[in-house]
Design a protein around this motif. Structure first.
Motif: not given
Length: 372
Positions: A198-221
């Protein structure tokens, strides 16, 4: 001009063994003939090349299944809006694609095969264009979403909670493309890990993969308060509301995300199937969501969560690789099965389940996998 799936599939099977060369040629041809399109793509094309061939493979081998193909092409057409794709761009892409197939299937190429490809691409492009045009009046090309929570569950795994500024319509089991401000035009796919709320929120499960520009950014930065961009939800691995069968869910690593959303959706629906969730990782500390799954299990007695560890000999629990572990139980032949995780694990699990008598029609997976 009528479709001829047989000729398209036969000629495409000649190109499949040289997919890397073919996709490199395709992009070289596309940008040489239409250099203005280069700015619509990310600086590095490695992931983009894989996605192109994966999507093309699904389209070619779905030509005999028009309903399934139309749904997939509709999603692609809507998703292309976030790149700024216009109807006229499909002509340039089609010319480059035809030139690529002609070059790499030269030994068997003739006018009949060319006509089959033209007919197939024209039909596919029209479906994508029509879907994008019909969607443009009712949905945005992308959604802005604020990061409202960021939990570091493991050194390489984080759970992000996002609140889109507009309602994001999706079904349990779908995924979204995500772009960060650090990497403009670089989109990566992540599964939504919860049923609609109802609150429109979503969850993402993110694993940092080697060379993963976006995944590393989401986890570290990435921090609470940051803004991300989301593409339209995609994917077809949704629970079947009409089914009364018990369920087997096989989740490897952050492949848990869409399966958790599907289980939440089933619980909320009021149905009471028995659900077995095999949740696997290499080590116990990579079972990052186990406490929450145990809470779900305690409140829904029809759910049984079975953690599995493959690379920790001293683990005091079930050990082994998920494809093999599925075979330690009674037959799953009468179950609806959902499998998600690393492609090699998914492929082997599906293979073993089929051998054990589970019809392929009851095994659900997304051909295009989200980033894990």
């Amino acid at each position: 001009m009528s479709l001829n799936p047989r000729l398209v599939k036969e000629s495409f099977s000649v190109v499949e063994p040289v997919a890397d060369k073919a996709t490199a040629y395709f992009y070289g041809r596309l940008f040489a003939e239409s250099p203005y399109l280069r700015g619509m793509f990310p600086p590095a094309l490695d992931v983009q090349r894989d996605r192109l061939f994966s999507a093309l493979t699904r389209i070619v081998w779905s030509l005999d299944s028009p309903d399934s193909l139309a749904g997939f092409l509709g999603q692609l057409g809507r998703d292309h809006r976030k790149y700024g794709v216009l109807a006229e761009h499909y002509t340039a892409v089609g010319n480059a694609l035809l030139a690529t197939i002609r070059r790499f299937a030269a030994d068997i190429w003739d006018n009949e095969i060319e006509a089959a490809w033209v007919a197939a691409y024209t039909a596919a492009a029209n479906l994508m264009i029509e879907s994008a045009e019909s969607d443009s009046g009712v949905s945005p090309a992308w959604w802005l979403a604020e990061v409202v929570d960021h939990e570091q569950r493991h050194r390489d795994i984080a759970v992000l909670t996002l609140r889109p500024t507009q309602r994001l319509p999706y079904t349990a089991g779908q995924y979204v493309n995500v772009q960060t401000s650090r990497w403009p035009r670089v989109w990566r796919t992540f599964s939504i890990a919860n049923a609609p709320r109802p609150d429109n929120t979503i969850r993402l499960h993110v694993r940092s993969v080697p060379g993963g520009w976006v995944s590393t950014t989401l986890i570290r930065h990435t921090r609470i308060g940051d803004t991300l961009m989301l593409g339209p939800p995609m994917g077809t691995m949704a629970p079947r509301e009409s089914s009364m069968r018990d369920m087997l869910c096989v989740a490897g690593g952050t492949g848990l995300a869409p399966l958790k959303a599907i289980i939440e959706d089933v619980i909320a629906s009021g149905r009471r199937p028995n659900i077995h969730l095999l949740y696997g990782a290499r080590t116990a500390d990579e079972l990052y969501d186990l406490p929450d799954l145990i809470r779900m299990e305690s409140s829904f007695p029809w759910l049984r969560v079975l953690p599995v560890v493959s690379g920790q000999p001293g683990y005091d629990g079930m050990r082994g690789h998920l494809p093999e572990v599925t075979q330690r139980f009674h037959s799953w032949a009468e179950h609806d099965v959902y499998v998600c995780g690393p492609p090699s694990m998914v492929n082997e699990t599906v293979r073993r389940l089929q051998i054990d008598g589970v019809p392929l029609s009851r095994i659900h997976r997304d051909i295009i996998q989200a980033e894990r």
